[in-house]
Design an enzyme around this catalytic site. Structure first.
Site, PDB file in Angstrom:
ATOM      1  N   THR A 133      -1.596   5.815   4.315  1.00  0.00           N
ATOM      2  CA  THR A 133      -0.848   4.578   4.569  1.00  0.00           C
ATOM      3  C   THR A 133      -0.252   4.014   3.286  1.00  0.00           C
ATOM      4  O   THR A 133      -0.767   4.258   2.187  1.00  0.00           O
ATOM      5  CB  THR A 133      -1.783   3.518   5.191  1.00  0.00           C
ATOM      6  N   ASP A 134       0.812   3.230   3.438  1.00  0.00           N
ATOM      7  CA  ASP A 134       1.398   2.557   2.270  1.00  0.00           C
ATOM      8  C   ASP A 134       0.519   1.418   1.765  1.00  0.00           C
ATOM      9  O   ASP A 134       0.702   0.925   0.652  1.00  0.00           O
ATOM     10  CB  ASP A 134       2.804   2.043   2.583  1.00  0.00           C
ATOM     11  N   GLU A 135      -0.474   1.024   2.552  1.00  0.00           N
ATOM     12  CA  GLU A 135      -1.322  -0.095   2.148  1.00  0.00           C
ATOM     13  C   GLU A 135      -2.195   0.229   0.940  1.00  0.00           C
ATOM     14  O   GLU A 135      -2.736  -0.681   0.292  1.00  0.00           O
ATOM     15  CB  GLU A 135      -2.178  -0.566   3.322  1.00  0.00           C
ATOM     16  N   TYR A 159     -10.024  -1.711   4.647  1.00  0.00           N
ATOM     17  CA  TYR A 159      -9.311  -0.588   5.256  1.00  0.00           C
ATOM     18  C   TYR A 159      -8.517   0.182   4.215  1.00  0.00           C
ATOM     19  O   TYR A 159      -8.665   1.407   4.078  1.00  0.00           O
ATOM     20  CB  TYR A 159      -8.379  -1.092   6.365  1.00  0.00           C
ATOM     21  N   LYS A 163      -8.935   4.091   2.689  1.00  0.00           N
ATOM     22  CA  LYS A 163      -7.885   5.113   2.729  1.00  0.00           C
ATOM     23  C   LYS A 163      -7.532   5.587   1.323  1.00  0.00           C
ATOM     24  O   LYS A 163      -7.257   6.771   1.110  1.00  0.00           O
ATOM     25  CB  LYS A 163      -6.642   4.574   3.439  1.00  0.00           C
TER      26      LYS A 163
END
Length: 358
Positions: A133-135, A159, A163
């Site tokens: 994810t870009d997060e 979260y 990741k």
């Protein structure tokens, strides 16, 4: 012919990837491994259950022995790893399961792949693709350049931290052991089969049932919206043309505020009710059924902890090197998504009443 193991293939993005690949490459074998936690829905795969080149295994990626057996018995040469806990609010309330699935689970898969592909078989032609994810990159101010593959990691929620850790493990297994890995970091996905806890499906169903549309802070948080089919297209390109050890960002070229997305959703539903009078009978609690606009359901609440202000993806690497280009504009992609949810009430109603677990 490729023998795929798709983890989390009964979830939103995973099931869309399976459907996409069945259409694109019906000769390839696909095995889905899914623990069927709350967001996993085997019914997402109903349309292909009878396909002779498809099979489903109910199991946990943390079960390393199970993964090893699957790799050996099915001569798997490609793992596409979607399985993850992915809801930020849930990670704030209970981070433990995110660390277990996203970190320990990814490591379990990597250990199994290394043992079977490298230690036992010396299999040179293999691929472990990790979907992230870009997060993991943190947050951006309005004037900051978009996230690139060289942006330093700065996760701000349990979260995204989990990741980020899994990304580092995948990178380490490539550089330390020579496992052929690739990683993709994507922006906000939307489309069919998305579990109704994420913004677009949640708010569609809230409008249909006349429930509040809760907007964090001022609603000016910016996200890059990526139609799930474009995401699948990007992953296919990485599998075909991507270089082992590389990271590729996949974006939708649609930077929009959350408030704009909510307003678009409200206006689209109002328009749908105007065109189709049967919707008023099906959804009597919707504002449109009472002659009112959906916008009246908007409610502003205190922003959540660690809420990143802006995400934006620079997808120039995958565009230049692999020829990726998103096909869906947000407008077209959103209207097709809304149409899917209106036409698949049985699917989401079973989620709301819990019967999809039976």
């Amino acid at each position: 012919m490729v023998n795929f193991l798709v983890t989390g293939g009964a979830g939103f993005i995973g099931s869309n990837f399976v459907h996409y690949m069945r259409k694109r490459r019906p000769e390839d074998n696909i095995i889905v491994l899914d623990a069927l936690t709350y967001a996993g829905n085997k019914k997402n795969l109903d349309a292909i259950q009878a396909d002779e080149n498809f099979s489903f295994i109910h199991g946990d990626i943390c079960d390393t022995a199970l993964v090893e057996n699957i790799l050996i018995e099915n001569d798997i040469d490609t793992i596409v790893h979607f399985a993850a806990e992915s809801h930020v609010d849930r990670s704030i309330e209970g981070p433990d399961v995110f660390l277990q699935t996203n970190i320990v689970g990814t490591h379990s898969l990597l250990k199994a792949a290394k043992k079977v592909w490298l230690d036992e078989k010396g299999k040179k032609d293999h691929r472990f693709h990790h979907v992230s994810t870009d997060e993991v990159y943190g947050t951006l101010s309005p004037d900051d350049p978009a996230f690139s593959e060289t942006t330093p990691y700065a996760p701000n929620s349990p979260y995204s931290a989990s990741k980020a850790a899994s990304d580092h493990l995948v990178r380490a297994y490539h550089h330390t052991y020579g496992l052929n890995t690739t990683i993709s970091n994507c922006s906000n996905n939307y489309g069919p089969y998305q579990f109704p806890e994420k913004l677009i499906p949640l708010f569609i169903l809230n409008v249909l049932h006349g429930r509040p549309l809760t907007i964090y802070g001022d609603g000016q948080q910016i996200r890059d919206w990526l139609h799930v089919e474009d995401h699948c297209r990007g992953i296919e390109l990485i599998l075909d043309k991507g270089k082992p050890g590389e990271v590729y960002n996949i974006g939708g070229n649609s930077e929009l505020t959350n408030l704009f997305v909510v307003d678009t959703l409200c206006n689209a539903i109002d328009e749908a009710f105007e065109k189709d009078e049967t919707l008023r009978k099906r959804f009597p609690d919707a504002p449109c059924s009472k002659g009112k606009p959906s916008q009246e359901l908007k409610v502003y609440v205190k922003d959540r902890p660690g809420h990143d202000r802006r995400y934006a993806i620079n997808a120039s690497k995958i565009e230049k090197e692999l020829g990726y280009k998103p096909v869906h504009t947000f407008e077209a992609g959103f209207f097709s998504t809304l149409e899917w949810y209106l036409n698949n009430e049985k699917w989401w109603q079973e989620i709301l009443d819990g019967s999809y677990r039976e």
